[in-house]
Design a protein around this motif. Structure first.
Motif, PDB file in Angstrom:
ATOM      1  N   MET A   1       0.810  -1.204   0.000  1.00  0.00           N
ATOM      2  CA  MET A   1       0.000   0.000   0.000  1.00  0.00           C
ATOM      3  C   MET A   1       0.845   1.256   0.000  1.00  0.00           C
ATOM      4  O   MET A   1       0.343   2.335  -0.227  1.00  0.00           O
ATOM      5  N   VAL A   2       2.122   1.120   0.281  1.00  0.00           N
ATOM      6  CA  VAL A   2       2.970   2.300   0.402  1.00  0.00           C
ATOM      7  C   VAL A   2       3.957   2.340  -0.747  1.00  0.00           C
ATOM      8  O   VAL A   2       4.584   1.352  -1.082  1.00  0.00           O
ATOM      9  N   GLN A   3       4.062   3.482  -1.369  1.00  0.00           N
ATOM     10  CA  GLN A   3       5.033   3.665  -2.425  1.00  0.00           C
ATOM     11  C   GLN A   3       5.883   4.864  -2.098  1.00  0.00           C
ATOM     12  O   GLN A   3       5.463   5.754  -1.366  1.00  0.00           O
ATOM     13  N   GLY A   4       7.083   4.890  -2.624  1.00  0.00           N
ATOM     14  CA  GLY A   4       7.984   6.003  -2.356  1.00  0.00           C
ATOM     15  C   GLY A   4       8.362   6.702  -3.639  1.00  0.00           C
ATOM     16  O   GLY A   4       8.504   6.077  -4.679  1.00  0.00           O
ATOM     17  N   ALA A   5       8.516   8.002  -3.576  1.00  0.00           N
ATOM     18  CA  ALA A   5       8.988   8.772  -4.720  1.00  0.00           C
ATOM     19  C   ALA A   5      10.176   9.595  -4.275  1.00  0.00           C
ATOM     20  O   ALA A   5      10.124  10.286  -3.265  1.00  0.00           O
ATOM     21  N   GLU A   6      11.248   9.504  -5.026  1.00  0.00           N
ATOM     22  CA  GLU A   6      12.471  10.231  -4.684  1.00  0.00           C
ATOM     23  C   GLU A   6      12.637  11.377  -5.668  1.00  0.00           C
ATOM     24  O   GLU A   6      12.654  11.181  -6.876  1.00  0.00           O
ATOM     25  N   ALA A   7      12.716  12.581  -5.159  1.00  0.00           N
ATOM     26  CA  ALA A   7      12.918  13.758  -6.000  1.00  0.00           C
ATOM     27  C   ALA A   7      14.310  14.304  -5.733  1.00  0.00           C
ATOM     28  O   ALA A   7      14.674  14.546  -4.595  1.00  0.00           O
ATOM     29  N   ARG A   8      15.061  14.512  -6.782  1.00  0.00           N
ATOM     30  CA  ARG A   8      16.453  14.930  -6.612  1.00  0.00           C
ATOM     31  C   ARG A   8      16.710  16.219  -7.377  1.00  0.00           C
ATOM     32  O   ARG A   8      16.350  16.360  -8.537  1.00  0.00           O
ATOM     33  N   PHE A  95      19.226  23.301 -13.728  1.00  0.00           N
ATOM     34  CA  PHE A  95      19.786  22.255 -12.881  1.00  0.00           C
ATOM     35  C   PHE A  95      19.283  20.880 -13.319  1.00  0.00           C
ATOM     36  O   PHE A  95      18.311  20.764 -14.060  1.00  0.00           O
ATOM     37  N   ASN A  96      19.957  19.835 -12.858  1.00  0.00           N
ATOM     38  CA  ASN A  96      19.529  18.470 -13.132  1.00  0.00           C
ATOM     39  C   ASN A  96      18.450  18.060 -12.135  1.00  0.00           C
ATOM     40  O   ASN A  96      18.463  18.482 -10.977  1.00  0.00           O
ATOM     41  N   GLY A  97      17.543  17.223 -12.568  1.00  0.00           N
ATOM     42  CA  GLY A  97      16.501  16.755 -11.663  1.00  0.00           C
ATOM     43  C   GLY A  97      16.048  15.355 -12.023  1.00  0.00           C
ATOM     44  O   GLY A  97      16.037  14.975 -13.200  1.00  0.00           O
ATOM     45  N   THR A  98      15.696  14.577 -11.017  1.00  0.00           N
ATOM     46  CA  THR A  98      15.217  13.212 -11.220  1.00  0.00           C
ATOM     47  C   THR A  98      13.996  12.962 -10.343  1.00  0.00           C
ATOM     48  O   THR A  98      13.985  13.334  -9.173  1.00  0.00           O
ATOM     49  N   ILE A  99      12.979  12.352 -10.922  1.00  0.00           N
ATOM     50  CA  ILE A  99      11.819  11.875 -10.159  1.00  0.00           C
ATOM     51  C   ILE A  99      11.790  10.364 -10.317  1.00  0.00           C
ATOM     52  O   ILE A  99      11.717   9.846 -11.429  1.00  0.00           O
ATOM     53  N   PHE A 100      11.873   9.679  -9.200  1.00  0.00           N
ATOM     54  CA  PHE A 100      12.028   8.226  -9.215  1.00  0.00           C
ATOM     55  C   PHE A 100      10.960   7.593  -8.333  1.00  0.00           C
ATOM     56  O   PHE A 100      10.905   7.850  -7.135  1.00  0.00           O
ATOM     57  N   ALA A 101      10.080   6.786  -8.933  1.00  0.00           N
ATOM     58  CA  ALA A 101       9.014   6.128  -8.171  1.00  0.00           C
ATOM     59  C   ALA A 101       9.428   4.698  -7.865  1.00  0.00           C
ATOM     60  O   ALA A 101       9.916   3.974  -8.736  1.00  0.00           O
ATOM     61  N   TYR A 102       9.215   4.294  -6.617  1.00  0.00           N
ATOM     62  CA  TYR A 102       9.655   2.972  -6.177  1.00  0.00           C
ATOM     63  C   TYR A 102       8.560   2.334  -5.333  1.00  0.00           C
ATOM     64  O   TYR A 102       7.969   2.976  -4.464  1.00  0.00           O
ATOM     65  N   GLY A 103       8.301   1.066  -5.568  1.00  0.00           N
ATOM     66  CA  GLY A 103       7.299   0.351  -4.775  1.00  0.00           C
ATOM     67  C   GLY A 103       6.944  -0.962  -5.435  1.00  0.00           C
ATOM     68  O   GLY A 103       7.162  -1.163  -6.628  1.00  0.00           O
ATOM     69  N   GLN A 104       6.380  -1.871  -4.660  1.00  0.00           N
ATOM     70  CA  GLN A 104       6.032  -3.177  -5.200  1.00  0.00           C
ATOM     71  C   GLN A 104       4.827  -3.070  -6.128  1.00  0.00           C
ATOM     72  O   GLN A 104       4.146  -2.043  -6.189  1.00  0.00           O
ATOM     73  N   THR A 105       4.561  -4.127  -6.873  1.00  0.00           N
ATOM     74  CA  THR A 105       3.436  -4.169  -7.788  1.00  0.00           C
ATOM     75  C   THR A 105       2.122  -3.921  -7.041  1.00  0.00           C
ATOM     76  O   THR A 105       1.885  -4.494  -5.982  1.00  0.00           O
ATOM     77  N   THR A 107       1.031  -0.959  -5.805  1.00  0.00           N
ATOM     78  CA  THR A 107       1.012   0.104  -4.802  1.00  0.00           C
ATOM     79  C   THR A 107       0.582   1.453  -5.368  1.00  0.00           C
ATOM     80  O   THR A 107       0.387   2.395  -4.599  1.00  0.00           O
ATOM     81  N   GLY A 108       0.438   1.565  -6.681  1.00  0.00           N
ATOM     82  CA  GLY A 108      -0.052   2.815  -7.260  1.00  0.00           C
ATOM     83  C   GLY A 108       0.990   3.662  -7.958  1.00  0.00           C
ATOM     84  O   GLY A 108       0.762   4.853  -8.185  1.00  0.00           O
ATOM     85  N   LYS A 109       2.133   3.080  -8.320  1.00  0.00           N
ATOM     86  CA  LYS A 109       3.185   3.858  -8.991  1.00  0.00           C
ATOM     87  C   LYS A 109       2.693   4.430 -10.314  1.00  0.00           C
ATOM     88  O   LYS A 109       2.905   5.601 -10.608  1.00  0.00           O
ATOM     89  N   THR A 112       0.235   7.287  -9.811  1.00  0.00           N
ATOM     90  CA  THR A 112       0.904   8.507  -9.369  1.00  0.00           C
ATOM     91  C   THR A 112       1.698   9.143 -10.503  1.00  0.00           C
ATOM     92  O   THR A 112       1.635  10.357 -10.709  1.00  0.00           O
ATOM     93  N   MET A 113       2.433   8.349 -11.257  1.00  0.00           N
ATOM     94  CA  MET A 113       3.311   8.896 -12.284  1.00  0.00           C
ATOM     95  C   MET A 113       2.574   9.263 -13.571  1.00  0.00           C
ATOM     96  O   MET A 113       2.887  10.260 -14.218  1.00  0.00           O
ATOM     97  N   GLU A 114       1.588   8.445 -13.977  1.00  0.00           N
ATOM     98  CA  GLU A 114       0.889   8.698 -15.234  1.00  0.00           C
ATOM     99  C   GLU A 114      -0.554   9.145 -15.013  1.00  0.00           C
ATOM    100  O   GLU A 114      -1.028  10.069 -15.668  1.00  0.00           O
ATOM    101  N   GLY A 115      -1.260   8.463 -14.112  1.00  0.00           N
ATOM    102  CA  GLY A 115      -2.639   8.818 -13.830  1.00  0.00           C
ATOM    103  C   GLY A 115      -3.551   8.576 -15.014  1.00  0.00           C
ATOM    104  O   GLY A 115      -3.324   7.694 -15.836  1.00  0.00           O
ATOM    105  N   VAL A 116      -4.589   9.396 -15.110  1.00  0.00           N
ATOM    106  CA  VAL A 116      -5.535   9.339 -16.221  1.00  0.00           C
ATOM    107  C   VAL A 116      -5.311  10.588 -17.069  1.00  0.00           C
ATOM    108  O   VAL A 116      -5.642  11.699 -16.662  1.00  0.00           O
TER     109      VAL A 116
END
Length: 211
Positions: A1-8, A95-105, A107-109, A112-116
């Motif tokens: 149920m939990v997903q993580g997103a890393e913004a750099r 500047f450089n930037g990265t958005i990285f979504a992480y989580g098991q199958t 969890t809603g990645k 969150t990343m694409e949506g509708v």
């Protein structure tokens, strides 16, 4: 149920990494099976608490603190405006930037990343960033921008160009002193509008491995 997103964000000599956690609502199957929610979130403090349903009620919850947390009531645009818009703004400033979504199958990645895409309220991070970038360019009068897009997949430790004509070809990771790490022979396409970059994404999605 939990997903993580890393913004750099990377600028000057410093690098900042923010870790954000979003929890999806329980799905119909979980509700029908009578499962209890084991995740509680304190949005104001950025805290996630996890309960052990097999333990005693007096057992302490495991607590984790992040830069920000979003619970099952969070909205797509709320997440983008608060967490990702500042990162994309920094990219537009050079500047450089990265958005990285992480989580098991499950969890809603993808949501969150694409949506509708065709629903403004349910659009995810990627289409919102497309709109953000090209709206910024349209309002700029004293700067020129060049948008190039590529789309690669790392699957079972192999790199594949999702926009390449030969989908069986495997690419190599290289490094140069001037530009750093790059993928040799990865195709790039110049995009001049939201529609063009969305088309690139659609083509790449059709070639992705699913499993």
């Amino acid at each position: 149920m939990v997903q993580g997103a890393e913004a750099r964000m990377k600028g000057n000599e410093a690098e900042t990494v923010k870790v954000v956690v979003r929890c999806r609502p329980m799905n119909e199957q979980e509700t029908a099976n009578g499962y209890k929610r084991v995740v509680d979130m304190d949005v104001d403090r950025g805290v996630v608490e996890i309960s052990n349903v097999k333990g005693a009620e007096t057992d302490p919850k495991k607590t984790f603190t992040f830069d920000a947390v979003y619970d099952w009531n969070s909205k797509q645009l709320e997440l983008y405006d608060e967490t990702f818009r500042p990162l994309v703004d920094s990219v537009l400033n050079g500047f450089n930037g990265t958005i990285f979504a992480y989580g098991q199958t499950g969890t809603g990645k993808t949501y969150t990343m694409e949506g509708v895409r065709d629903d403004p309220e349910q659009r995810g991070v990627i289409p919102n960033s497309f709109e953000h970038i090209f709206n910024h360019i349209a309002r700029s009068s004293n700067q020129q921008y060049l948008i190039r897009s590529s789309y690669l997949e790392i699957y079972q430790e192999e790199i594949r160009d999702l926009l390449g004509k030969d989908q069986k070809k495997r690419l190599e990771l290289k490094e140069r002193p001037d530009t750093g790490v790059y993928v040799k022979d990865l195709q790039q396409f110049v995009c001049k509008s939201v529609n063009e970059i969305q088309h690139v994404m659609t083509v790449g999605n059709q070639n992705r491995a699913v499993g």
